[in-house]
Write an enzyme that holds these catalytic residues in place. Structure first.
Site, mmCIF file in Angstrom:
data_model
loop_
_atom_site.group_PDB
_atom_site.id
_atom_site.type_symbol
_atom_site.label_atom_id
_atom_site.label_comp_id
_atom_site.label_asym_id
_atom_site.label_seq_id
_atom_site.Cartn_x
_atom_site.Cartn_y
_atom_site.Cartn_z
ATOM 1 N N PHE A 48 0.824 -1.211 0.000
ATOM 2 C CA PHE A 48 0.000 0.000 0.000
ATOM 3 C C PHE A 48 0.855 1.257 0.000
ATOM 4 O O PHE A 48 1.866 1.345 0.707
ATOM 5 C CB PHE A 48 -0.879 0.002 1.262
ATOM 6 C CG PHE A 48 -1.583 1.315 1.529
ATOM 7 C CD1 PHE A 48 -2.811 1.586 0.943
ATOM 8 C CD2 PHE A 48 -1.020 2.280 2.362
ATOM 9 C CE1 PHE A 48 -3.468 2.800 1.192
ATOM 10 C CE2 PHE A 48 -1.667 3.485 2.614
ATOM 11 C CZ PHE A 48 -2.900 3.743 2.029
ATOM 12 N N ASP A 67 -23.162 -25.537 -6.552
ATOM 13 C CA ASP A 67 -21.819 -24.957 -6.419
ATOM 14 C C ASP A 67 -21.185 -24.753 -7.792
ATOM 15 O O ASP A 67 -21.874 -24.700 -8.818
ATOM 16 C CB ASP A 67 -20.988 -25.853 -5.486
ATOM 17 C CG ASP A 67 -19.914 -25.107 -4.731
ATOM 18 O OD1 ASP A 67 -18.841 -24.878 -5.326
ATOM 19 O OD2 ASP A 67 -20.138 -24.728 -3.565
ATOM 20 N N ARG A 118 -4.613 -21.828 -9.229
ATOM 21 C CA ARG A 118 -5.753 -22.662 -9.610
ATOM 22 C C ARG A 118 -6.113 -22.378 -11.077
ATOM 23 O O ARG A 118 -7.276 -22.289 -11.436
ATOM 24 C CB ARG A 118 -6.958 -22.404 -8.706
ATOM 25 C CG ARG A 118 -7.883 -23.604 -8.581
ATOM 26 C CD ARG A 118 -9.216 -23.273 -7.936
ATOM 27 N NE ARG A 118 -9.956 -24.499 -7.674
ATOM 28 C CZ ARG A 118 -11.265 -24.550 -7.518
ATOM 29 N NH1 ARG A 118 -11.991 -23.458 -7.556
ATOM 30 N NH2 ARG A 118 -11.852 -25.683 -7.285
ATOM 31 N N TRP A 135 -20.377 -16.570 -2.342
ATOM 32 C CA TRP A 135 -19.433 -15.642 -3.011
ATOM 33 C C TRP A 135 -18.016 -16.121 -2.739
ATOM 34 O O TRP A 135 -17.468 -15.861 -1.676
ATOM 35 C CB TRP A 135 -19.650 -14.234 -2.456
ATOM 36 C CG TRP A 135 -18.883 -13.157 -3.154
ATOM 37 C CD1 TRP A 135 -17.536 -13.040 -3.281
ATOM 38 C CD2 TRP A 135 -19.440 -12.012 -3.813
ATOM 39 N NE1 TRP A 135 -17.212 -11.904 -3.973
ATOM 40 C CE2 TRP A 135 -18.368 -11.249 -4.310
ATOM 41 C CE3 TRP A 135 -20.745 -11.551 -4.022
ATOM 42 C CZ2 TRP A 135 -18.551 -10.045 -4.995
ATOM 43 C CZ3 TRP A 135 -20.926 -10.359 -4.704
ATOM 44 C CH2 TRP A 135 -19.830 -9.620 -5.186
ATOM 45 N N ASP A 136 -17.437 -16.793 -3.719
ATOM 46 C CA ASP A 136 -16.136 -17.432 -3.511
ATOM 47 C C ASP A 136 -15.001 -16.560 -4.042
ATOM 48 O O ASP A 136 -15.217 -15.609 -4.802
ATOM 49 C CB ASP A 136 -16.151 -18.793 -4.213
ATOM 50 C CG ASP A 136 -15.272 -19.813 -3.528
ATOM 51 O OD1 ASP A 136 -14.371 -19.413 -2.768
ATOM 52 O OD2 ASP A 136 -15.470 -21.021 -3.762
ATOM 53 N N MET A 137 -13.777 -16.891 -3.678
ATOM 54 C CA MET A 137 -12.600 -16.149 -4.125
ATOM 55 C C MET A 137 -11.413 -17.064 -3.886
ATOM 56 O O MET A 137 -10.989 -17.249 -2.753
ATOM 57 C CB MET A 137 -12.492 -14.889 -3.262
ATOM 58 C CG MET A 137 -11.606 -13.785 -3.764
ATOM 59 S SD MET A 137 -9.865 -14.214 -3.664
ATOM 60 C CE MET A 137 -9.134 -12.721 -4.191
ATOM 61 N N CYS A 176 -16.882 -16.735 1.064
ATOM 62 C CA CYS A 176 -16.044 -17.931 0.961
ATOM 63 C C CYS A 176 -14.764 -17.503 0.270
ATOM 64 O O CYS A 176 -14.771 -16.614 -0.589
ATOM 65 C CB CYS A 176 -16.766 -18.982 0.116
ATOM 66 S SG CYS A 176 -15.821 -20.488 -0.157
ATOM 67 N N SER A 177 -13.665 -18.118 0.631
ATOM 68 C CA SER A 177 -12.444 -17.915 -0.139
ATOM 69 C C SER A 177 -11.624 -19.174 0.056
ATOM 70 O O SER A 177 -10.878 -19.289 1.019
ATOM 71 C CB SER A 177 -11.693 -16.678 0.361
ATOM 72 O OG SER A 177 -10.453 -16.582 -0.300
ATOM 73 N N GLY A 178 -11.877 -20.157 -0.806
ATOM 74 C CA GLY A 178 -11.258 -21.465 -0.589
ATOM 75 C C GLY A 178 -11.535 -21.877 0.846
ATOM 76 O O GLY A 178 -10.630 -22.219 1.602
ATOM 77 N N ASP A 232 -12.539 -25.264 3.843
ATOM 78 C CA ASP A 232 -12.755 -26.386 2.927
ATOM 79 C C ASP A 232 -12.465 -27.705 3.627
ATOM 80 O O ASP A 232 -12.657 -28.767 3.043
ATOM 81 C CB ASP A 232 -11.837 -26.246 1.700
ATOM 82 C CG ASP A 232 -12.476 -25.378 0.614
ATOM 83 O OD1 ASP A 232 -13.686 -25.106 0.708
ATOM 84 O OD2 ASP A 232 -11.757 -24.987 -0.330
#
Ligand code: GLA
EC number: 3.2.1.22
Length: 735
Positions: free
Chosen positions: A278, A364, A441, A475-477, A524-526, A546
């Site tokens: 930053f 999913d 990924r 809402w995944d990432m 969600c994020s993995g 997960d």
């Protein structure tokens, strides 16, 4: 009045705590106290030792003991003689890096402040007050506004910072932390939450060493590896006794928490956006808004501190229709099918689920674009009609006809190179010109700082949500971000991108959650790679990990529970052998662990035999029976799984009449005494009964002597029982 000012001393009082600071004769804002209420000005604790190599501000003349380097400061700036970690550093037009901040004025407001573009704790005017303190640099026109939100009843103080450039040339902000907390006395330890994908938020408690300890992320997300929340506890502090302070950053990007134990054994904590990823050019006349930190403390141990955070996050961070209401029990097809499904398969899972009492079918990854593996399709948010031949609409209708709601997975921030979106807009992916981007990924990241990208995602997602009866979005990432560069910013301002990414993400979340108020959004994020108070402002629950193995999950959920409310923890029963660890645990154990959260399933119900299906139906019924207690009761950690052979927790209703005890005993051992656990949060003088047993215990006995658990045979065995106040009947008021 939660905020008052007497003789330049600021008192910020909550029900049980006091935060205090003072502007001294030189206008330096000194930190005096954060702890239990003392009804006293705490400046008598300030000491002014003459410590060598600790310089003095010019106006102090020959007062050699007056040094910014040794006194507790409210907001430490770099470059002017305090050599500890600074909260703020700026570079001026002439290249100098200094800020000498002095008190100018303050304002008190009878409401909680907001932060433009960023999530923030909210409260009714009757519940909160704001203190704004204006500090100004002695030599430039740079102003720093410290904001404090005082939420008396919750024992929480929020902090945020605004940098205002009142000069006529730009400045570069090199770092701006939201929290700076100096603690001159005490013997401290810290608890931080480290981990990895499928093993998030492992609680680690360690003494503070001299020098700087850090917990941080440079991944563009708050991350699996560290969490933006930290606890400081005095040595000897336990779940039920001792003093501790907690701080959680309401931010989903790269963050930094640094704790320095200095030459005098004083402690400084700074927390905010990570300065390693930053920098911000602040033009003349502009403001920069730093994200918020939620701060609380307790003199009664870490359990009570967790209650403060649970209460605050649930009632003053989470929003929307599902904030306090019961969430649907869901079934998700990911571990049941991965990418290999069609309409028929999904309907068959949904049909089984509906017969067992499950409320919602979540489809999913893999329903859109050309998405048959994780190498393609991200960005193409239109249905894959090869898999779902009747389109999404027909599937949703059929599932709704089974009496079930329907939910859908998205990974909005990502793009596959093999996608229609990439073929049209390769320039929307984050990458540095002249370098190959890092794939993770097999995917790239969309430039969320670009308003065109955000607009595209809004249009694409709102089309799906408005054309189909979708009642839930996951809402995944699924990757960390690097290769930071955006063509939308001049080269000299590229360091702004990671923060601008988060602002873009929040703007999209804000728009969608506002425009689709009936949709339950789950973050969600993995799994739990972005489990933070920032995301909880938009999504009242987040898929915790997960890793669905009940044994490992009990450690993950233990760590998660220090700051985040149980209703926020997405938690599912999956198949055995577990897909992540290969471990086999009983259906009962998997159910018990998953019930300590927002509950669901993640397996192909068609593969279960009759007895297992009955067990599932029983779990769903039990969960629905306990759901209010799990969401609204006070949560207690009754053991430390890192030190004991079990993980046990309880939910106690606010009237202390009903208690649900759950847990998992890890390893059986022959010829041994039955495990004993001590309960917490009961009414000491009242009597309790285990339904079905004759015996009556006093609350005092259960809390000091404890209770013996049933005889355990086998590994990873579930513990689950209730206690009710004697004389309690179903009709009694609960909460
Ligand atoms: C992530 C999520 C999983 C699942 C997959 C789909 O790993 O955490 O729950 O949604 O992505 O690709």
């Amino acid at each position: 009045m939660a905020i008052r000012v007497e003789n330049n001393v600021f008192y910020l009082e909550t029900a049980h705590t006091l935060y205090q600071m003072k502007a001294d004769n030189f206008g330096v804002l000194q930190h005096l106290w954060y702890g239990p209420k003392t009804d006293c000005c705490m400046d008598y604790l300030l000491d002014y030792p003459d410590v060598g190599f600790s310089g003095n501000i010019y106006e102090a003349g020959d007062q050699r003991a007056y040094s910014l380097n040794t006194m507790p400061l409210e907001y430490a700036a770099g470059g002017v003689g305090d050599f500890r970690v600074p909260a703020v550093c700026v570079t001026h037009e002439d290249g100098s890096r200094a800020l000498d901040l002095r008190f100018r004025e303050y304002h008190i407001k009878n409401e909680k402040y907001n932060i433009p573009g960023l999530p923030a704790v909210y409260a009714d005017a009757s519940e909160a007050e704001t203190l704004e303190i204006l500090l100004k640099d002695t030599a430039s026109q740079v102003e720093v506004i410290l904001k404090y939100g005082v939420l008396s009843e919750t024992d929480v103080i929020t902090r945020s910072v605004v940098i205002r450039n009142q000069g006529d040339t730009p400045i570069l902000i090199n770092r701006v932390h939201s929290l700076c907390l100096d603690i001159p006395y005490g013997d401290w330890e810290w608890v931080h939450f480290h981990g990895r994908h499928t093993m998030e938020r492992q609680a680690e408690r360690a003494p503070l060493i001299h020098g700087i300890q850090e917990s941080s992320s440079t991944r563009g997300t708050s991350s699996h590896q560290q969490n933006p929340a930290v606890l400081l506890c005095e040595k000897g502090c336990t779940e039920t006794s001792g003093f501790c302070i907690g701080a959680a950053l309401m931010y989903s990007g790269g963050f930094q928490t640094q704790i320095e134990r200095d030459q005098l054994d004083q402690v400084r904590v700074v927390m905010g956006v990570n300065p390693d990823t930053f920098a911000w050019t602040l033009s003349a006349g502009r403001c920069f808004y730093a994200p918020e930190v939620i701060l609380s403390c307790s003199d009664h141990g870490m359990g009570e501190l967790s209650h403060h955070f649970h209460n605050l996050i649930r009632n003053h961070v989470c929003r929307g229709k599902y904030k306090l209401s019961k969430r649907p029990v869901l079934i998700n097809n990911w571990e049941a099918t991965y990418f290999d499904f069609d309409e028929e398969k999904i309907e068959s899972i949904a049909k089984q689920a509906s017969e067992l009492g499950i409320d919602m079918m979540v489809l999913d990854d893999g329903w859109f674009g050309k998405r048959d593996s994780d190498t393609s399709g991200l960005g193409d948010w239109f249905v894959n009609e090869t898999k779902l031949q009747g389109g999404l609409n027909r599937l949703v209708e059929r599932i709704n006809r089974m009496g079930m709601k329907f939910g859908l997975w998205f990974e909005p921030e990502m793009i596959s190179e093999d996608s229609e979106l990439y073929r049209k807009h390769a320039g929307w992916a984050i990458r540095i010109p002249g370098r190959n981007p890092t794939r993770s990924r097999s995917q790239l990241v969309l430039d969320m700082s670009n308003p065109e990208v955000v607009e595209y995602l809004y249009q694409a997602m709102s089309k799906v949500l408005s054309e189909n009866h979708v009642e839930y979005v996951k809402w995944d990432m699924n990757r960390s971000i690097c290769d930071w560069y955006t063509p939308t910013l001049p080269n000299s301002r590229q360091a702004e991108l990671p923060h601008r990414y988060i602002l873009g993400l929040y703007s999209l979340l804000e728009r969608l959650t506002h425009d689709f108020p009936d949709v339950l959004f789950e973050g969600c994020s993995g799994g739990g790679g972005r489990f933070d108070a920032g995301m909880l402002y938009y999504c009242p629950q987040i898929w915790c990990s997960d890793d669905t193995d009940a044994h490992e999950r009990s450690f993950i959920q233990y760590g998660t529970s220090f700051f985040y409310p149980i209703s926020a923890v997405g938690s599912h029963v999956s198949a055995v052998p577990n897909h992540q660890t290969g471990r086999t645990t009983s259906m009962r154990t998997r159910g018990t662990v998953a019930m300590a959260g927002s509950f669901g399933y993640e397996l192909d119900l068609n593969t279960l035999d009759r007895q297992e299906k009955e067990e599932v139906a029983g779990q769903v019924t039990r969960y629905k029976e306990y759901q209010s207690l799990i969401y609204n009761g006070l949560y207690y950690r009754l053991s430390n799984p890192y030190e004991e052979n079990l993980s046990v927790w309880s939910f106690v209703s606010k009237d202390q009449a009903e208690v649900l005890v759950q847990g998992i005993v890890f390893r059986a051992s022959s010829n041994s005494l039955r495990p004993r656990i001590r309960l917490a949060g009961l009414a000491a003088d009242d009597s309790y009964m285990v339904p079905g047993e004759e015996r009556v215990y006093t609350g005092r006995a259960l809390m000091s002597g404890g209770i013996l658990l049933p005889d355990i045979k086998g590994d990873d065995v579930s513990i689950e029982f209730t206690l009710k106040k004697a004389g309690y009947s179903e009709g009694s008021p609960k909460f």
